[in-house]
Design a protein around this motif. Structure first.
Motif, PDB file in Angstrom:
ATOM      1  N   ASP A  11       0.850  -1.191   0.000  1.00  0.00           N
ATOM      2  CA  ASP A  11       0.000   0.000   0.000  1.00  0.00           C
ATOM      3  C   ASP A  11       0.887   1.243   0.000  1.00  0.00           C
ATOM      4  OD1 ASP A  11      -2.335  -1.568   0.209  1.00  0.00           O
ATOM      5  OD2 ASP A  11      -2.135  -1.660   2.391  1.00  0.00           O
ATOM      6  N   THR A  12       0.576   2.182  -0.878  1.00  0.00           N
ATOM      7  CA  THR A  12       1.293   3.452  -0.910  1.00  0.00           C
ATOM      8  C   THR A  12       0.428   4.499  -0.222  1.00  0.00           C
ATOM      9  OG1 THR A  12       2.306   2.835  -3.025  1.00  0.00           O
ATOM     10  CG2 THR A  12       2.413   5.154  -2.393  1.00  0.00           C
ATOM     11  N   VAL A  13       0.970   5.143   0.801  1.00  0.00           N
ATOM     12  CA  VAL A  13       0.170   6.060   1.622  1.00  0.00           C
ATOM     13  C   VAL A  13       0.874   7.410   1.785  1.00  0.00           C
ATOM     14  CG1 VAL A  13      -0.918   4.164   2.870  1.00  0.00           C
ATOM     15  CG2 VAL A  13       1.184   5.179   3.774  1.00  0.00           C
ATOM     16  N   ASN A  14       0.054   8.427   2.078  1.00  0.00           N
ATOM     17  CA  ASN A  14       0.583   9.775   2.313  1.00  0.00           C
ATOM     18  C   ASN A  14       0.900  10.018   3.783  1.00  0.00           C
ATOM     19  OD1 ASN A  14       0.395  10.763  -0.396  1.00  0.00           O
ATOM     20  ND2 ASN A  14      -1.821  10.924  -0.132  1.00  0.00           N
ATOM     21  N   PHE A 112       2.737  19.156   4.980  1.00  0.00           N
ATOM     22  CA  PHE A 112       2.158  19.068   3.630  1.00  0.00           C
ATOM     23  C   PHE A 112       0.640  19.179   3.693  1.00  0.00           C
ATOM     24  CE2 PHE A 112       0.002  16.304   0.556  1.00  0.00           C
ATOM     25  CZ  PHE A 112       0.397  16.880  -0.645  1.00  0.00           C
ATOM     26  N   LYS A 113       0.046  18.469   4.640  1.00  0.00           N
ATOM     27  CA  LYS A 113      -1.405  18.469   4.778  1.00  0.00           C
ATOM     28  C   LYS A 113      -1.913  19.820   5.265  1.00  0.00           C
ATOM     29  CE  LYS A 113      -5.125  15.675   6.793  1.00  0.00           C
ATOM     30  NZ  LYS A 113      -5.433  14.530   7.693  1.00  0.00           N
ATOM     31  N   ALA A 114      -1.217  20.406   6.245  1.00  0.00           N
ATOM     32  CA  ALA A 114      -1.656  21.687   6.804  1.00  0.00           C
ATOM     33  C   ALA A 114      -1.603  22.802   5.767  1.00  0.00           C
ATOM     34  CB  ALA A 114      -0.801  22.043   8.015  1.00  0.00           C
ATOM     35  N   TYR A 115      -0.543  22.817   4.966  1.00  0.00           N
ATOM     36  CA  TYR A 115      -0.352  23.896   3.996  1.00  0.00           C
ATOM     37  C   TYR A 115      -0.862  23.539   2.604  1.00  0.00           C
ATOM     38  CZ  TYR A 115       2.401  26.513   7.378  1.00  0.00           C
ATOM     39  OH  TYR A 115       2.795  27.223   8.480  1.00  0.00           O
ATOM     40  N   ASN A 116      -1.579  22.432   2.503  1.00  0.00           N
ATOM     41  CA  ASN A 116      -2.230  22.047   1.259  1.00  0.00           C
ATOM     42  C   ASN A 116      -1.266  22.018   0.075  1.00  0.00           C
ATOM     43  OD1 ASN A 116      -4.421  21.226  -0.262  1.00  0.00           O
ATOM     44  ND2 ASN A 116      -5.035  23.313  -0.793  1.00  0.00           N
ATOM     45  N   GLY A 117      -0.098  21.400   0.304  1.00  0.00           N
ATOM     46  CA  GLY A 117       0.794  21.152  -0.823  1.00  0.00           C
ATOM     47  C   GLY A 117       1.986  22.075  -0.959  1.00  0.00           C
ATOM     48  N   LYS A 118       2.204  23.013  -0.036  1.00  0.00           N
ATOM     49  CA  LYS A 118       3.382  23.884  -0.142  1.00  0.00           C
ATOM     50  C   LYS A 118       4.671  23.109   0.108  1.00  0.00           C
ATOM     51  CE  LYS A 118       1.378  28.423   0.762  1.00  0.00           C
ATOM     52  NZ  LYS A 118       1.430  29.649   1.591  1.00  0.00           N
ATOM     53  N   PRO A 120       6.712  19.419  -0.467  1.00  0.00           N
ATOM     54  CA  PRO A 120       6.650  18.271  -1.375  1.00  0.00           C
ATOM     55  C   PRO A 120       5.914  17.099  -0.728  1.00  0.00           C
ATOM     56  CG  PRO A 120       8.874  19.172  -1.309  1.00  0.00           C
ATOM     57  CD  PRO A 120       8.104  19.845  -0.213  1.00  0.00           C
ATOM     58  N   ASN A 121       5.217  16.331  -1.536  1.00  0.00           N
ATOM     59  CA  ASN A 121       4.442  15.205  -1.022  1.00  0.00           C
ATOM     60  C   ASN A 121       5.283  13.942  -1.056  1.00  0.00           C
ATOM     61  OD1 ASN A 121       2.357  13.587  -0.137  1.00  0.00           O
ATOM     62  ND2 ASN A 121       1.408  13.403  -2.159  1.00  0.00           N
ATOM     63  N   ALA A 122       5.744  13.498   0.094  1.00  0.00           N
ATOM     64  CA  ALA A 122       6.472  12.235   0.190  1.00  0.00           C
ATOM     65  C   ALA A 122       5.468  11.113   0.457  1.00  0.00           C
ATOM     66  CB  ALA A 122       7.508  12.304   1.308  1.00  0.00           C
ATOM     67  N   LYS A 123       5.882   9.885   0.201  1.00  0.00           N
ATOM     68  CA  LYS A 123       4.971   8.755   0.388  1.00  0.00           C
ATOM     69  C   LYS A 123       5.682   7.620   1.117  1.00  0.00           C
ATOM     70  CE  LYS A 123       2.088   9.869  -3.593  1.00  0.00           C
ATOM     71  NZ  LYS A 123       1.515   9.386  -4.879  1.00  0.00           N
ATOM     72  N   THR A 196       7.855   1.636   5.570  1.00  0.00           N
ATOM     73  CA  THR A 196       9.108   2.264   5.182  1.00  0.00           C
ATOM     74  C   THR A 196       8.812   3.353   4.159  1.00  0.00           C
ATOM     75  OG1 THR A 196      11.369   1.870   4.386  1.00  0.00           O
ATOM     76  CG2 THR A 196       9.600   0.662   3.272  1.00  0.00           C
ATOM     77  N   SER A 197       9.832   4.049   3.730  1.00  0.00           N
ATOM     78  CA  SER A 197       9.650   5.055   2.690  1.00  0.00           C
ATOM     79  C   SER A 197       9.425   4.387   1.332  1.00  0.00           C
ATOM     80  CB  SER A 197      10.896   5.947   2.613  1.00  0.00           C
ATOM     81  OG  SER A 197      10.854   6.774   1.464  1.00  0.00           O
ATOM     82  N   GLU A 198       8.574   5.016   0.521  1.00  0.00           N
ATOM     83  CA  GLU A 198       8.407   4.545  -0.854  1.00  0.00           C
ATOM     84  C   GLU A 198       9.753   4.583  -1.581  1.00  0.00           C
ATOM     85  OE1 GLU A 198       5.310   5.554  -4.461  1.00  0.00           O
ATOM     86  OE2 GLU A 198       6.562   7.174  -3.695  1.00  0.00           O
ATOM     87  N   ASN A 199      10.629   5.446  -1.123  1.00  0.00           N
ATOM     88  CA  ASN A 199      11.951   5.547  -1.713  1.00  0.00           C
ATOM     89  C   ASN A 199      12.778   4.286  -1.488  1.00  0.00           C
ATOM     90  OD1 ASN A 199      13.886   7.213  -3.134  1.00  0.00           O
ATOM     91  ND2 ASN A 199      14.992   7.466  -1.213  1.00  0.00           N
ATOM     92  N   TRP A 200      12.531   3.603  -0.376  1.00  0.00           N
ATOM     93  CA  TRP A 200      13.268   2.378  -0.059  1.00  0.00           C
ATOM     94  C   TRP A 200      12.652   1.147  -0.731  1.00  0.00           C
ATOM     95  CZ3 TRP A 200      17.923   3.006   1.364  1.00  0.00           C
ATOM     96  CH2 TRP A 200      18.319   3.964   2.302  1.00  0.00           C
ATOM     97  N   ILE A 201      11.335   1.026  -0.654  1.00  0.00           N
ATOM     98  CA  ILE A 201      10.635  -0.096  -1.293  1.00  0.00           C
ATOM     99  C   ILE A 201       9.334   0.419  -1.882  1.00  0.00           C
ATOM    100  CG2 ILE A 201       9.538  -2.362  -0.995  1.00  0.00           C
ATOM    101  CD1 ILE A 201      11.292  -2.875   1.419  1.00  0.00           C
TER     102      ILE A 201
END
Length: 222
Positions: A11-14, A112-118, A120-123, A196-201
């Motif tokens: 699952d990829t999550v925010n 990211f959530k508080a500032y509505n995208g100001k 970067p969106n990591a996953k 883990t980070s989407e960057n790792w797996i």
């Protein structure tokens, strides 16, 4: 020991549910000059914090949350630099101190959530898998054990394999595994969930969803 490995789903999550506690929200509200968090409805705390955060410039808010979570590990100068870098880069994927990347992810996504995208969106990735021993009883495994067992199912382009090829494929210590895997849960020592980070797996990293692996006893390096 031999294991049958099945990667069931990724699952990829925010955001990772449950990371921020009510106590965290109340403490952060106080730091953002909202002193009534302790008497507010628990269900309203995340929304109240978002509103409180928006009274500050993005980099100022980042400094406050960084100080709260990592103030014992980072200097004021480092916090200021990271708070500025977070607005343009996914610092949580690039920061050289791997053991801080998980915390930086959670901070990044709160902002990211508080500032509505100001920011970067990591996953993050939540990997659901099973590790079934074929020649013995199931035992609770460590992050190091798990990554070594998953190795055969990961493609060669996977970042862990590229950066830690020897550690993940050989029976030598792999201390970085504890920082790469942010959470590791199991109720029966067979079915596991790791975060883990989407960057790792990520989903594209999986070349095989069912395979066999051998877990060898790690040799001490002198």
């Amino acid at each position: 020991m031999n294991y049958q490995v099945v990667i069931k789903n990724i699952d990829t999550v925010n955001e990772v549910e449950g990371y921020w506690s009510d106590e965290d929200f109340i403490a952060l509200l106080e730091k953002f000059n909202y002193p009534d968090g302790a008497t507010a409805e628990k269900s309203s705390l995340p929304e109240l914090l978002e509103m409180a955060i928006l009274d500050y410039e993005p980099n100022e808010a980042a400094q406050i949350v960084l100080q709260y979570k990592l103030g014992d590990q980072l200097s004021e100068g480092q916090i200021e630099q990271i708070s500025n870098n977070m607005l343009i880069d996914k610092v949580c994927e690039e920061y050289p101190e791997i053991h801080m990347q998980g915390t930086l992810f959670h901070i990044n996504q709160l902002l990211f959530k508080a500032y509505n995208g100001k920011f970067p969106n990591a996953k993050a990735s939540i990997v659901h898998f099973s590790l079934t021993p074929t020649d013995g009883e199931a035992q609770k495994l460590t992050a190091e054990n798990v990554l070594k067992l998953l190795n055969n199912g990961l493609s060669d382009r996977n970042l862990i394999k590229r950066l830690f090829e020897n550690q993940i494929s050989q029976n030598i210590p792999f201390p970085e595994a504890e920082s790469i895997i942010w959470e590791l849960k199991t109720e029966d020592n067979i079915n596991y969930d790791l975060v883990t980070s989407e960057n790792w797996i990520n989903k594209e990293d999986i070349k095989e969803s069912e395979f066999e692996s051998i877990l060898e006893e790690v040799e001490d390096v002198i």
